[in-house]
Structure formats: C-alpha cells, structure tokens
Design a protein around this motif. Sequence first.
Motif, PDB file in Angstrom:
ATOM      1  N   GLU A 135       0.826  -1.199   0.000  1.00  0.00           N
ATOM      2  CA  GLU A 135       0.000   0.000   0.000  1.00  0.00           C
ATOM      3  C   GLU A 135       0.866   1.256   0.000  1.00  0.00           C
ATOM      4  O   GLU A 135       0.501   2.264  -0.583  1.00  0.00           O
ATOM      5  N   LYS A 136       2.029   1.188   0.639  1.00  0.00           N
ATOM      6  CA  LYS A 136       2.943   2.325   0.664  1.00  0.00           C
ATOM      7  C   LYS A 136       3.403   2.644  -0.762  1.00  0.00           C
ATOM      8  O   LYS A 136       3.497   3.805  -1.139  1.00  0.00           O
ATOM      9  N   LYS A 137       3.632   1.607  -1.568  1.00  0.00           N
ATOM     10  CA  LYS A 137       3.997   1.809  -2.978  1.00  0.00           C
ATOM     11  C   LYS A 137       2.864   2.510  -3.716  1.00  0.00           C
ATOM     12  O   LYS A 137       3.100   3.390  -4.534  1.00  0.00           O
ATOM     13  N   ALA A 138       1.640   2.106  -3.440  1.00  0.00           N
ATOM     14  CA  ALA A 138       0.484   2.700  -4.119  1.00  0.00           C
ATOM     15  C   ALA A 138       0.350   4.180  -3.782  1.00  0.00           C
ATOM     16  O   ALA A 138      -0.087   4.971  -4.613  1.00  0.00           O
ATOM     17  N   LEU A 139       0.729   4.561  -2.570  1.00  0.00           N
ATOM     18  CA  LEU A 139       0.645   5.965  -2.186  1.00  0.00           C
ATOM     19  C   LEU A 139       1.575   6.840  -3.011  1.00  0.00           C
ATOM     20  O   LEU A 139       1.329   8.029  -3.169  1.00  0.00           O
ATOM     21  N   LYS A 140       2.621   6.256  -3.551  1.00  0.00           N
ATOM     22  CA  LYS A 140       3.569   7.016  -4.359  1.00  0.00           C
ATOM     23  C   LYS A 140       3.083   7.190  -5.796  1.00  0.00           C
ATOM     24  O   LYS A 140       3.651   7.954  -6.548  1.00  0.00           O
ATOM     25  N   ALA A 141       2.023   6.494  -6.194  1.00  0.00           N
ATOM     26  CA  ALA A 141       1.480   6.612  -7.543  1.00  0.00           C
ATOM     27  C   ALA A 141       0.873   7.999  -7.727  1.00  0.00           C
ATOM     28  O   ALA A 141       0.407   8.625  -6.791  1.00  0.00           O
ATOM     29  N   VAL A 142       0.890   8.466  -8.974  1.00  0.00           N
ATOM     30  CA  VAL A 142       0.361   9.779  -9.305  1.00  0.00           C
ATOM     31  C   VAL A 142      -0.869   9.603 -10.174  1.00  0.00           C
ATOM     32  O   VAL A 142      -0.841   8.877 -11.168  1.00  0.00           O
ATOM     33  N   GLN A 143      -1.964  10.238  -9.794  1.00  0.00           N
ATOM     34  CA  GLN A 143      -3.198  10.183 -10.573  1.00  0.00           C
ATOM     35  C   GLN A 143      -3.013  11.034 -11.832  1.00  0.00           C
ATOM     36  O   GLN A 143      -2.599  12.182 -11.752  1.00  0.00           O
ATOM     37  N   VAL A 144      -3.296  10.458 -12.997  1.00  0.00           N
ATOM     38  CA  VAL A 144      -3.196  11.176 -14.268  1.00  0.00           C
ATOM     39  C   VAL A 144      -4.557  11.152 -14.928  1.00  0.00           C
ATOM     40  O   VAL A 144      -5.160  10.093 -15.084  1.00  0.00           O
ATOM     41  N   ALA A 145      -5.059  12.323 -15.303  1.00  0.00           N
ATOM     42  CA  ALA A 145      -6.353  12.425 -15.969  1.00  0.00           C
ATOM     43  C   ALA A 145      -6.121  12.820 -17.425  1.00  0.00           C
ATOM     44  O   ALA A 145      -5.274  13.654 -17.723  1.00  0.00           O
ATOM     45  N   PHE A 146      -6.863  12.210 -18.322  1.00  0.00           N
ATOM     46  CA  PHE A 146      -6.765  12.512 -19.738  1.00  0.00           C
ATOM     47  C   PHE A 146      -8.032  13.228 -20.188  1.00  0.00           C
ATOM     48  O   PHE A 146      -9.126  12.708 -20.022  1.00  0.00           O
ATOM     49  N   ASP A 147      -7.886  14.408 -20.764  1.00  0.00           N
ATOM     50  CA  ASP A 147      -9.017  15.168 -21.294  1.00  0.00           C
ATOM     51  C   ASP A 147      -8.982  15.004 -22.809  1.00  0.00           C
ATOM     52  O   ASP A 147      -8.330  15.769 -23.513  1.00  0.00           O
ATOM     53  N   LEU A 148      -9.667  13.957 -23.301  1.00  0.00           N
ATOM     54  CA  LEU A 148      -9.569  13.589 -24.710  1.00  0.00           C
ATOM     55  C   LEU A 148     -10.840  13.852 -25.504  1.00  0.00           C
ATOM     56  O   LEU A 148     -10.928  13.467 -26.655  1.00  0.00           O
ATOM     57  N   GLY A 149     -11.802  14.424 -24.897  1.00  0.00           N
ATOM     58  CA  GLY A 149     -13.058  14.685 -25.577  1.00  0.00           C
ATOM     59  C   GLY A 149     -14.070  13.593 -25.297  1.00  0.00           C
ATOM     60  O   GLY A 149     -13.737  12.437 -24.994  1.00  0.00           O
ATOM     61  N   GLU A 150     -15.333  13.964 -25.421  1.00  0.00           N
ATOM     62  CA  GLU A 150     -16.426  13.069 -25.047  1.00  0.00           C
ATOM     63  C   GLU A 150     -16.470  11.799 -25.895  1.00  0.00           C
ATOM     64  O   GLU A 150     -16.686  10.703 -25.379  1.00  0.00           O
ATOM     65  N   GLU A 151     -16.238  11.908 -27.193  1.00  0.00           N
ATOM     66  CA  GLU A 151     -16.322  10.737 -28.072  1.00  0.00           C
ATOM     67  C   GLU A 151     -15.276   9.677 -27.694  1.00  0.00           C
ATOM     68  O   GLU A 151     -15.588   8.490 -27.598  1.00  0.00           O
ATOM     69  N   ILE A 152     -14.042  10.102 -27.459  1.00  0.00           N
ATOM     70  CA  ILE A 152     -12.973   9.169 -27.069  1.00  0.00           C
ATOM     71  C   ILE A 152     -13.265   8.598 -25.687  1.00  0.00           C
ATOM     72  O   ILE A 152     -13.124   7.397 -25.454  1.00  0.00           O
ATOM     73  N   HIS A 153     -13.696   9.458 -24.787  1.00  0.00           N
ATOM     74  CA  HIS A 153     -14.024   9.036 -23.421  1.00  0.00           C
ATOM     75  C   HIS A 153     -15.084   7.933 -23.449  1.00  0.00           C
ATOM     76  O   HIS A 153     -14.921   6.880 -22.823  1.00  0.00           O
ATOM     77  N   LEU A 154     -16.172   8.150 -24.185  1.00  0.00           N
ATOM     78  CA  LEU A 154     -17.246   7.156 -24.252  1.00  0.00           C
ATOM     79  C   LEU A 154     -16.782   5.880 -24.940  1.00  0.00           C
ATOM     80  O   LEU A 154     -17.158   4.782 -24.535  1.00  0.00           O
ATOM     81  N   SER A 155     -15.963   6.009 -25.964  1.00  0.00           N
ATOM     82  CA  SER A 155     -15.450   4.832 -26.669  1.00  0.00           C
ATOM     83  C   SER A 155     -14.637   3.939 -25.731  1.00  0.00           C
ATOM     84  O   SER A 155     -14.809   2.714 -25.713  1.00  0.00           O
ATOM     85  N   ARG A 173     -16.959   2.301 -23.129  1.00  0.00           N
ATOM     86  CA  ARG A 173     -17.741   1.195 -23.705  1.00  0.00           C
ATOM     87  C   ARG A 173     -16.871  -0.037 -23.922  1.00  0.00           C
ATOM     88  O   ARG A 173     -17.296  -1.158 -23.642  1.00  0.00           O
ATOM     89  N   GLU A 174     -15.663   0.165 -24.444  1.00  0.00           N
ATOM     90  CA  GLU A 174     -14.763  -0.968 -24.662  1.00  0.00           C
ATOM     91  C   GLU A 174     -14.422  -1.643 -23.333  1.00  0.00           C
ATOM     92  O   GLU A 174     -14.365  -2.875 -23.244  1.00  0.00           O
ATOM     93  N   ALA A 175     -14.213  -0.833 -22.290  1.00  0.00           N
ATOM     94  CA  ALA A 175     -13.909  -1.390 -20.967  1.00  0.00           C
ATOM     95  C   ALA A 175     -15.068  -2.254 -20.484  1.00  0.00           C
ATOM     96  O   ALA A 175     -14.848  -3.370 -19.992  1.00  0.00           O
ATOM     97  N   VAL A 176     -16.289  -1.781 -20.649  1.00  0.00           N
ATOM     98  CA  VAL A 176     -17.463  -2.558 -20.238  1.00  0.00           C
ATOM     99  C   VAL A 176     -17.523  -3.853 -21.041  1.00  0.00           C
ATOM    100  O   VAL A 176     -17.752  -4.931 -20.493  1.00  0.00           O
ATOM    101  N   ASP A 177     -17.313  -3.765 -22.349  1.00  0.00           N
ATOM    102  CA  ASP A 177     -17.356  -4.955 -23.204  1.00  0.00           C
ATOM    103  C   ASP A 177     -16.319  -5.996 -22.792  1.00  0.00           C
ATOM    104  O   ASP A 177     -16.546  -7.198 -22.927  1.00  0.00           O
ATOM    105  N   LYS A 178     -15.167  -5.529 -22.297  1.00  0.00           N
ATOM    106  CA  LYS A 178     -14.091  -6.442 -21.891  1.00  0.00           C
ATOM    107  C   LYS A 178     -14.158  -6.786 -20.402  1.00  0.00           C
ATOM    108  O   LYS A 178     -13.255  -7.432 -19.876  1.00  0.00           O
ATOM    109  N   HIS A 179     -15.200  -6.318 -19.724  1.00  0.00           N
ATOM    110  CA  HIS A 179     -15.363  -6.543 -18.285  1.00  0.00           C
ATOM    111  C   HIS A 179     -14.169  -6.011 -17.495  1.00  0.00           C
ATOM    112  O   HIS A 179     -13.670  -6.650 -16.567  1.00  0.00           O
TER     113      HIS A 179
END
Length: 116
Positions: A15-35, A38-44
């Motif tokens: 867990e100490k290793k996980a605390l060192k991780a950095v959250q990265v957000a991608f602002d790629l637009g709604e179409e890419i975000h939804l795509s 959806r792919e994540a849901v399809d692949k479970h």
Amino acid sequence: MAKKKAILPEKWQQEKKALKAVQVAFDLGEEIHLSIRREAVDKHLNPSDLIREILGLPVNKKPQRPRLSISLSPDDFIFLAEKFELAPDDKVQIKHKAAEALIEHALAKPQTRTDE
C-alpha cells in the motif's frame, strides 16, 4: 534514546507503494471518453485497467469486486432518509434501500448484450 524504525507488515508495504502513484487524468473529448468506457465494459474491465492495457502497462489480474460507488453528503443522507422513510443516521439501512433501488432500476431496463 534512538527511535526504532517501525517495520511495516508486507501488506502495508504494498500500500505504501500505491501511495507514491500519481493520478493522471486525460481530457480527450467526449467521443474518445465514451469509446474507451464502452470498450472497458465490453471487456469486463474498469476504464483505468483498459487504459493501462492500451498503453502496455501491467494490469492487476486479480479479479476485483464489482461495485458502484458515489459520495454522499450529509444533505444527501437526509434526502435519502426522507425518500426511504428512515432515520437520517441509519446509514446502513439507507445504503441497503439505495442498493435495492439500483437493482430495481437495472432489472426494469431492457438488457443489452455486449458479448455478441
């Protein structure tokens, strides 16, 4: 007197290793975000695991408990307590009734198959 350095249990060291991780957000637009979602849901997968897979990063193969979550403010608890006719401090029952409402909602919708 010298302070003795505490040795963390192995589980906590991970867990100490996980605390060192950095959250990265991608602002790629709604179409890419939804795509990607959806792919994540399809692949479970959850979207972050799919992004790791796409980028060639290691993905935790350990199955994760499927759950949905939201943050509830004190006002949200008051609203839900009134809706479900419960005491505002009975958070366990409020959560239980909210889960029942989600199940009822999901079962009332026509089911779509993503694996066809």
